[in-house]
Every structure is written in structure tokens, then in C-alpha cells.
Motif scaffolding. Structure first.
Motif, PDB file in Angstrom:
ATOM      1  N   LEU A   1       0.929  -1.240   0.111  1.00 42.33           N
ATOM      2  CA  LEU A   1       0.074   0.037   0.058  1.00 42.33           C
ATOM      3  C   LEU A   1       0.875   1.283   0.070  1.00 42.33           C
TER       4      LEU A   1
ATOM      5  N   GLY B   1      -8.309   6.162  -5.106  1.00 40.05           N
ATOM      6  CA  GLY B   1      -7.983   4.748  -5.369  1.00 40.05           C
ATOM      7  C   GLY B   1      -8.239   4.008  -4.310  1.00 40.05           C
ATOM      8  N   LEU B   2      -7.404   4.418  -3.115  1.00 46.37           N
ATOM      9  CA  LEU B   2      -7.673   3.663  -1.680  1.00 46.37           C
ATOM     10  C   LEU B   2      -9.045   3.755  -1.158  1.00 46.37           C
TER      11      LEU B   2
ATOM     12  N   GLU C   1     -11.831   4.032  -2.802  1.00 50.54           N
ATOM     13  CA  GLU C   1     -12.444   2.950  -3.549  1.00 50.54           C
ATOM     14  C   GLU C   1     -12.346   1.466  -3.247  1.00 50.54           C
ATOM     15  N   THR C   2     -10.810   1.327  -2.853  1.00 53.12           N
ATOM     16  CA  THR C   2     -10.725  -0.097  -2.356  1.00 53.12           C
ATOM     17  C   THR C   2     -11.311  -0.455  -0.983  1.00 53.12           C
TER      18      THR C   2
ATOM     19  N   GLY D   1     -15.156  -0.779  -1.320  1.00 54.17           N
ATOM     20  CA  GLY D   1     -15.474  -2.184  -2.163  1.00 54.17           C
ATOM     21  C   GLY D   1     -16.390  -1.893  -3.143  1.00 54.17           C
TER      22      GLY D   1
ATOM     23  N   LEU E   1      -4.939   1.239  -7.714  1.00 55.74           N
ATOM     24  CA  LEU E   1      -6.068   0.290  -8.219  1.00 55.74           C
ATOM     25  C   LEU E   1      -5.607  -0.887  -9.214  1.00 55.74           C
TER      26      LEU E   1
END
Length: 421
Positions: free
Chosen positions: A6, A54-55, A57-58, A61, A115
Motif C-alpha cells: 500500500l 483509489g484507496l 475506492e478499495t 469496495g 487500483l
């Protein structure tokens, strides 16, 4: 992803933004603080914001919709950048969307770093910095390119991305037949090598001088270029200059042959590339020496655009005929028939023989393929000397023959050394 991965991904997103920011800040470094839309700090934060989007979004989920968070961040960034870019454009009385597009791309690459594939994100970051830093070069290139050259580029793109997918790949005819798609691919490859080399010389050099004219002519046809210089040697052009241009064309032709072999038959590279490059280097050294003996004549128009459609059609027909005859001769008469075809076809142009034999390399033994291409190259070199004797002056012939002899001798020595254990 674990914590180390990460941090690496977020670090890459920040690094991409910083790299773009350095280029943007450097270009506007003379501007006072607050006078530029975005500099190194802003772009670093843009890259970081893309990574954080992006983090998020991860972490969420993809709820309530996949990509919604990244899209929302991107839309907000676009609105903000457009606002500030508009203010700057009004103040400077200029119109440019480069900084806005660079910001959007930087954000997207930052999100991709978290991502998606970090290798692609890194390559994208390097690509955007390269494009931004090449503004002067690209603008100068557009100013110097002519409509004929741009039209040729459009034709090449159309052949590659429009025509090629429509051409059938099924071979037609006896003796293995001829695949229209494979033929077109070879034509595109030859045209691309000639066109890119031509444009590179036009952009990086002055486009004047017999050495440059000969080198560009070698990208089109070293045989035709040699005959042209030979005729000019008896109609007023100094023999040293004419010989220098013809020998430079031969040198470029040898290097181009090596590149074609490397692209089409990598298994032959270790045996053929060293002698071809050595021979080409010797000929280029001779060309420079001849030209330096005639420093009083420095101007010469470069050859015409190498990528005219008619030339492509002629090359396609030549490759088709040579490929068919070579395969038929090889099957009917064995290796000897292939050698004869290679030698005869090289009297006009060495590319057809090289492309044909390289394309047949998988069906031939390595020794036969090497011998066939070697015979074609030697036949072409000797043929150009014969053409020089028939159409050129005595001095031109002597210098061309000297350079050719030295090149063949150097190539043979390099081939012998390459075969040593």
C-alpha cells in the motif's frame, strides 16, 4: 494488499505527480508566486489525491457503484483546474489546455497506481513527462514537416489500423502460397522504417549536404540513389561528393538490412548483425572521408518523401514475386535455387531478398538462411559498383569500388570472428 504494498503504491502516485509538477513548474519558473495554475506542489498533491481516491475506492469496495468515488474526485478536479486555467488564460491572453489535461492524466495515473498495474502507471508517468518536456521539439517538428510527409503518415496509419484488419490471412497459391496479410505487414514494416528514418533526418539534421541526401536515399533505395549520384558525377557534381552520397546510401542500407533481420528472424541476429553493422560502419567512414574532401559544395536537396503510395505498391509486387520464386526454387532445385534467386533479386534491391529469406527462416536451416542473405547483400554491393562503372565518372567508380571492397572485407572478418567459440 498488505501495508508495504500500500505504501509503495501511494508513493508511486505521489512520485508521478511530483515528476509532472517539476516539468510544469520549471516551464513557468520565471512566473511570480501565484501566477501559475499548478506547479510542483499542486501536481504532487494531484497525484496523491488520485492515489487516495483509489484507496478509498478499495476500502469501500465499490459500494454503491464501482468507480463512483474516483469519478467524483476526477470531476471535482476537472472543474477546479478549468476555473484556474481560465483565470490564467485571461491574464496572459493565451489559450492552452495542456495543464488541465496533464492534471487529469496525473490524477488518473495516481488512481491506477493504487487500483491497477504499477508498471503501467510508472510507464504512463514517464510518458506524460516526456510529452510535456518535448513541447519545443514537437512544435518545431510540426512547423518543419510538409503536407506530403503528413499525408504519408496518415496513409501509413490507415494501412496499419484500417486496411490490415480487413485483409485475409489465408495463403493463396502453390508452394505455400502468399498470405495477403503477411505481405501487407511486411510492406508496412519497410515503409515504417523508411518513413521514420526520413522524418528523423529531416527533424534532427539540416536536410542539406550530399552525406545527408545519400543517407536518406539509402532508406528509400540505395541502388537507385547510387545510380543517381553516378549520373550526377558526370554532369557537374564533384566526384568526391557524389561518391560520398552513394557510399552513405550503401551504409544505411546495410544497417537497415541488419534491423530487418533482427525484426523478422531473431535467430540469425548473432551471425548476420555484426558483419552488417561493421560493413555499414566502414562505408559510412569512407563516405565522411570523401565528403570532407569536398567541403566547398555543402548544399543538396534531400530525396523525395520515401513513403509514396506508388513505391509501396512496387515493393509489395517485388516482395510477392521474389517470395514466390524463392519458395518454388527452394522446393524444386533445393538450396542452390534459393541462392540464385537471392542473388538475382538483389541486383535491383536487397530488401526483397532479405525479407523473403527472413520470412522463410523457420523452414530453412540456419546456415542456408545466412548464406542466402549474405549472397544477396554481396550481390547488391557488387551490382552498385557495376552500375557506377556504367553510368558514373572514373573517379566516382574508384572511390565507390574502394569503399565497397573495404566494407566486404570488414564484413567477412566480422563474420569469421562472430563464429569463433
Amino acid at each position: 494488499m498488505d501495508l508495504v504494498d500500500l505504501f509503495q503504491r501511494i508513493g508511486l502516485a505521489i512520485a508521478i505527480g511530483a515528476a509532472v509538477g517539476v516539468e510544469r513548474h520549471w516551464r513557468d519558473r520565471a512566473e511570480p508566486e501565484g501566477a501559475r495554475t499548478a506547479g510542483i506542489r499542486t501536481f504532487t498533491l494531484i497525484g496523491m489525491t488520485g492515489g487516495l481516491a483509489g484507496l478509498l475506492e478499495t476500502a469501500i469496495g465499490g459500494t454503491p457503484a464501482p468507480g463512483l468515488i474516483v469519478a467524483a474526485f476526477l470531476l471535482s478536479l476537472t472543474v477546479v483546474m478549468l476555473r484556474f486555467a481560465l483565470i490564467q488564460a485571461r491574464a496572459e491572453h493565451s489559450v492552452s489546455a495542456t495543464t488541465v489535461i496533464a492534471a487529469i492524466t496525473t490524477f488518473a495515473l495516481g488512481a491506477l497506481a493504487v487500483l491497477g498495474d504499477t508498471v503501467i502507471a510508472s510507464a504512463g508517468g514517464a510518458a506524460i513527462v516526456t510529452v510535456l518536456a518535448s513541447r519545443e521539439f514537437l512544435h518545431g517538428a510540426i512547423r518543419r514537416l510538409t503536407w506530403v510527409e503528413l499525408r504519408s503518415a496518415v496513409v501509413l496509419l490507415a494501412m496499419s489500423f484500417v486496411l490490415l484488419p480487413l485483409i485475409p490471412a489465408t495463403p493463396y497459391g502453390p508452394f505455400g502460397g502468399v498470405s495477403p496479410r503477411s505481405l501487407l505487414i511486411l510492406v508496412i514494416l519497410l515503409a515504417s522504417v523508411s518513413f521514420i528514418g526520413y522524418v528523423a533526418v529531416r527533424l534532427l539534421g539540416s536536410g542539406q549536404g550530399y552525406l545527408v541526401a545519400g543517407a536518406v536515399g539509402g532508406l528509400v533505395s540505395s541502388t537507385a540513389t547510387t545510380v543517381t549520384f553516378a549520373r550526377q558525377s558526370v554532369s557537374g557534381m564533384p566526384a568526391q561528393a557524389a561518391a560520398g552520397g552513394a557510399v552513405a546510401a550503401g551504409a544505411v542500407s546495410l544497417v537497415r538490412t541488419g534491423l530487418l533481420v533482427a525484426a523478422l528472424a531473431p535467430s540469425l541476429v548473432s551471425a548476420l548483425l555484426p558483419p552488417l553493422l561493421v560493413s555499414g560502419g566502414v562505408m559510412m567512414a569512407c563516405a565522411v572521408l570523401f565528403i570532407r574532401r569536398d567541403v566547398s559544395h555543402a548544399g543538396a536537396e534531400p530525396p523525395a518523401n520515401p513513403f509514396e503510395l506508388i513505391q509501396v505498391v512496387k515493393m509489395a509486387l517485388l516482395i510477392t514475386v521474389v517470395a514466390f520464386v524463392a519458395r518454388a526454387s527452394s522446393q524444386i532445385f533445393g538450396d542452390g535455387g534459393l541462392y540464385v534467386v537471392s542473388a538475382l533479386s538483389a541486383l535491383a534491391d536487397v530488401d526483397a531478398a532479405t525479407v523473403t529469406v527472413a520470412g522463410m527462416a523457420a523452414q530453412l536451416t540456419t546456415a542456408v538462411a545466412i548464406n542466402a542473405i549474405g549472397i544477396a547483400v554481396a550481390a547488391n554491393l557488387l551490382a552498385k559498383v557495376a552500375y557506377g562503372a556504367a553510368t558514373g565518372s572514373r573517379s566516382f567508380l574508384l572511390m565507390l569500388a574502394l569503399a565497397t571492397t573495404l566494407a566486404i572485407a570488414a564484413g567477412l572478418i566480422a563474420a569469421f570472428v562472430a563464429q569463433l567459440p
